[in-house]
Design a protein around this motif. Structure first.
Motif, PDB file in Angstrom:
ATOM      1  N   HIS A   9       4.302 -10.668  16.651  1.00  0.00           N
ATOM      2  CA  HIS A   9       4.963 -10.488  17.502  1.00  0.00           C
ATOM      3  C   HIS A   9       3.908  -8.988  17.334  1.00  0.00           C
ATOM      4  O   HIS A   9       4.108  -8.435  16.582  1.00  0.00           O
ATOM      5  N   HIS A  10       4.495  -7.695  18.750  1.00  0.00           N
ATOM      6  CA  HIS A  10       4.705  -6.764  19.001  1.00  0.00           C
ATOM      7  C   HIS A  10       5.310  -5.860  17.232  1.00  0.00           C
ATOM      8  O   HIS A  10       5.058  -4.545  17.396  1.00  0.00           O
TER       9      HIS A  10
ATOM     10  N   TRP B 240      -3.193  -3.762  25.562  1.00  0.00           N
ATOM     11  CA  TRP B 240      -3.278  -3.228  26.305  1.00  0.00           C
ATOM     12  C   TRP B 240      -3.542  -1.822  26.366  1.00  0.00           C
ATOM     13  O   TRP B 240      -3.554  -0.721  27.528  1.00  0.00           O
TER      14      TRP B 240
ATOM     15  N   GLU C 104      -0.435 -15.544  33.165  1.00  0.00           N
ATOM     16  CA  GLU C 104       0.903 -15.519  32.673  1.00  0.00           C
ATOM     17  C   GLU C 104       2.285 -15.266  33.196  1.00  0.00           C
ATOM     18  O   GLU C 104       2.356 -14.522  34.730  1.00  0.00           O
TER      19      GLU C 104
ATOM     20  N   ASP D  74      -3.477 -10.214  22.123  1.00  0.00           N
ATOM     21  CA  ASP D  74      -2.148  -9.723  23.197  1.00  0.00           C
ATOM     22  C   ASP D  74      -1.575  -8.453  22.503  1.00  0.00           C
ATOM     23  O   ASP D  74      -2.234  -7.792  21.761  1.00  0.00           O
TER      24      ASP D  74
ATOM     25  N   ARG E  46      -8.375 -11.766  26.918  1.00  0.00           N
ATOM     26  CA  ARG E  46      -7.751 -10.245  26.529  1.00  0.00           C
ATOM     27  C   ARG E  46      -7.968  -9.695  24.961  1.00  0.00           C
ATOM     28  O   ARG E  46      -7.163  -8.639  24.699  1.00  0.00           O
TER      29      ARG E  46
ATOM     30  N   TYR F 135      -1.928 -16.889  17.532  1.00  0.00           N
ATOM     31  CA  TYR F 135      -1.165 -15.519  18.537  1.00  0.00           C
ATOM     32  C   TYR F 135      -1.175 -14.104  17.269  1.00  0.00           C
ATOM     33  O   TYR F 135      -0.555 -14.117  16.496  1.00  0.00           O
TER      34      TYR F 135
ATOM     35  N   GLU G 285      12.034 -10.400  23.063  1.00  0.00           N
ATOM     36  CA  GLU G 285      11.284 -10.318  21.443  1.00  0.00           C
ATOM     37  C   GLU G 285      10.731  -8.993  22.023  1.00  0.00           C
ATOM     38  O   GLU G 285      10.538  -8.192  20.742  1.00  0.00           O
ATOM     39  N   TRP G 286      11.496  -8.329  22.933  1.00  0.00           N
ATOM     40  CA  TRP G 286      11.545  -7.145  23.222  1.00  0.00           C
ATOM     41  C   TRP G 286      12.331  -6.084  22.494  1.00  0.00           C
ATOM     42  O   TRP G 286      12.081  -4.525  22.660  1.00  0.00           O
TER      43      TRP G 286
ATOM     44  N   TRP H   1      -5.465 -16.047  19.914  1.00  0.00           N
ATOM     45  CA  TRP H   1      -4.520 -15.997  21.417  1.00  0.00           C
ATOM     46  C   TRP H   1      -4.283 -14.521  21.127  1.00  0.00           C
ATOM     47  O   TRP H   1      -3.217 -14.017  20.438  1.00  0.00           O
TER      48      TRP H   1
ATOM     49  N   TRP I 196      10.854 -14.996  25.982  1.00  0.00           N
ATOM     50  CA  TRP I 196       9.831 -15.775  25.265  1.00  0.00           C
ATOM     51  C   TRP I 196      10.582 -15.893  23.969  1.00  0.00           C
ATOM     52  O   TRP I 196      10.210 -16.707  23.393  1.00  0.00           O
TER      53      TRP I 196
ATOM     54  N   HIS J 240       7.040 -18.987  20.374  1.00  0.00           N
ATOM     55  CA  HIS J 240       7.398 -17.178  19.898  1.00  0.00           C
ATOM     56  C   HIS J 240       8.636 -17.359  19.074  1.00  0.00           C
ATOM     57  O   HIS J 240       9.669 -17.456  19.132  1.00  0.00           O
TER      58      HIS J 240
HETATM   59  O1  FHN Z   1       4.238  -8.783  25.225  1.00  0.00           O
HETATM   60  C1  FHN Z   1       4.384  -9.687  24.986  1.00  0.00           C
HETATM   61  C2  FHN Z   1       5.684 -11.041  25.335  1.00  0.00           C
HETATM   62  O2  FHN Z   1       6.499 -10.474  24.803  1.00  0.00           O
HETATM   63  C3  FHN Z   1       4.946 -12.215  25.726  1.00  0.00           C
HETATM   64  O3  FHN Z   1       4.246 -12.251  24.226  1.00  0.00           O
HETATM   65  C4  FHN Z   1       3.938 -12.542  26.365  1.00  0.00           C
HETATM   66  C5  FHN Z   1       3.365 -14.227  26.052  1.00  0.00           C
HETATM   67  O4  FHN Z   1       2.622 -13.564  27.052  1.00  0.00           O
HETATM   68  N1  FHN Z   1       2.883 -11.112  25.670  1.00  0.00           N
HETATM   69  C6  FHN Z   1       3.176 -10.174  26.662  1.00  0.00           C
HETATM   70  C7  FHN Z   1       3.731  -9.689  28.012  1.00  0.00           C
HETATM   71  O5  FHN Z   1       1.794 -10.150  28.508  1.00  0.00           O
END
Ligand code: FHN
Length: 442
Positions: free
Chosen positions: A105-106, A202, A258, A199, A232, A148, A57-58, A197, A284, A36
């Protein structure tokens, strides 16, 4: 069961495991690395001197963090110590056979120069394509790469959590095109990658896109035959994720493990799976102030053995610092795991569920498709006697230490299909492996 099958347009595409060579290789990896890395590594879990408890990371999403200031971190992204080859060497040394790397990432920041947004590494002082550097370096070490990708994108103006208005729906249509473009771009730019991968899939907005996501999955698989995509990515038309409305796994492997590991073979329902794990409880991205319980090398080795014994892969997360260097604690863990793997990897690579009852001393694994069974021993009983219950009609032909085949054992049969292996000495300070050569009566 007598349950009627529900007719689905966008459910699972397959029942049972994939049997092609790419997936068989994936199944045999045993141990992987997760990385990450992104803008969040710069604050490293703290903002203006204040430490935030959640996952580093959030941090952009925590109360009190000015979003626009966070988003401007791209102008400070200049990781002078970033060395993809050094990362790949660390992974290799640990014994990882695949890596999953955060392309986005997010927070939406792209570590590759995407044509579809300005929010990329190209518009940072660093400028260069990080995804390419990582893919090339790991390819060179012979470590397979999985990319990812977070669908949820906090930076993109068209991202929505749900679609409630006409305006939301117009924006999200644009967002879907953007997502598709980025994914096709990644697969085109980095043709050696083995999988994606997913993410951040949801939220209701994405869960409602069953038809679109199904079509996109088909398009990606057509573009890269053999591509590996986990559970996912998409939901079925009833909004069911991971498993469709008939309970069938969606995608090539179960992505729900996870920071948790199944305890028995029934938990995995005959599917492929991998477990992704953090060193602290739930961090992460890089967090300077790692706290709480930090997993030890031995704990991580045990998790690896446990995953492999239940037919899965174990993937350990690394969160490099803002300057690109991997923190010392992680380097040390990689070395510790790697030292153990050098002696014992035979019990981890290309192994499967052994079909033996679990015993208190540790875990059984089996060299896939053979009569060779491994006992990965973590807890030596005071008696020094390791219990084995073999499946019926299975004889133990030979039993010896993996590290030293000269050190062999004569199993004591204590009842039908039940044995003790008497350890000669218990001076081991590390988990060790005993090989059982078995013979099944036909
Ligand atoms: O929100 C993300 C989290 O920051 C991280 O990346 C994980 C890794 O599996 N995936 C999410 C939460 O399920």
């Amino acid at each position: 069961s007598t349950k009627e099958k529900i007719a689905l347009l966008h459910g699972a595409h397959r029942v049972g495991k994939r049997t092609d060579a790419t997936m068989e290789k994936w199944r045999g990896y045993g141990l992987g690395q997760f990385i990450h890395w992104g803008l969040y590594a710069i604050p490293g879990g703290a903002w203006n001197g204040k430490q935030y408890n959640g996952a580093a990371e959030w941090i952009r999403s925590w109360d009190g963090i000015p979003k626009s200031t966070y988003d401007s971190l791209n102008y400070s992204f200049n990781p002078t110590a970033f060395d993809a080859k050094a990362w790949a060497k660390t992974a290799k040394q640990m014994g990882a056979r695949y890596v999953t790397f955060t392309t986005k990432h997010h927070d939406g920041f792209c570590l590759w120069p995407s044509k579809y947004t300005k929010y990329t590494v190209k518009n940072s002082p660093y400028k260069k394509d990080i995804v390419k550097a990582v893919v090339d370096a790991y390819d060179q070490e012979g470590i397979d790469v999985i990319l990812y990708f977070s669908v949820m994108d906090w930076n993109h103006p068209d991202w929505r959590y749900d679609i409630k208005t006409k305006e939301d729906s117009i924006a999200f249509e644009r967002f879907k095109k953007f997502t598709r473009n980025q994914l096709i771009e990644l697969l085109t730019n980095y043709p050696t990658v083995k999988g994606l991968w997913f993410d951040g899939t949801w939220d209701k907005s994405w869960v409602k896109q069953a038809a679109f996501a199904d079509e996109l999955e088909t398009e990606m698989r057509r573009l890269r035959p053999g591509l590996i995509i986990g559970s996912r990515f998409r939901a079925d038309e009833n909004g069911k994720r991971h498993f469709d409305s008939n309970g069938v796994l969606m995608g090539d492997y179960e992505q729900g493990w996870e920071r948790k590991i199944p305890s028995k073979i029934e938990d995995v329902h005959g599917n492929d799976w991998d477990c992704v794990m953090t060193v602290p409880e739930n961090q992460w991205g890089y967090n300077a102030a790692w706290n709480g319980h930090l997993k030890t090398g031995t704990e991580l080795i045990e998790m690896t053995a446990r995953c492999v014994s239940l037919g899965g892969n174990f993937v350990l997360n690394f969160g490099p610092k803002g300057d690109g260097a991997i923190r010392q604690e992680e380097i040390k863990l990689a070395e510790e795991i790697g030292d153990w793997m050098k002696v014992n990897q035979e019990a981890i690579y290309n192994c499967e569920y052994a079909g033996f009852d679990k015993q208190d001393w540790g875990y059984f694994t089996r060299k896939t498709g053979t009569d060779k069974v491994y006992m990965v021993v973590f807890n030596v009983p005071l008696s020094g006697a390791l219990r084995i219950k073999t499946p019926s009609k299975t004889a133990i032909k030979k039993a010896y230490m993996l590290a030293d085949a000269e050190e062999s054992f004569v199993p004591e049969e204590i009842s039908a299909d039940e044995y003790f292996l008497h350890l000669k000495k218990s001076t081991n300070s590390k988990p060790f492996v005993i090989v059982l050569e078995t013979l099944k009566a036909t």
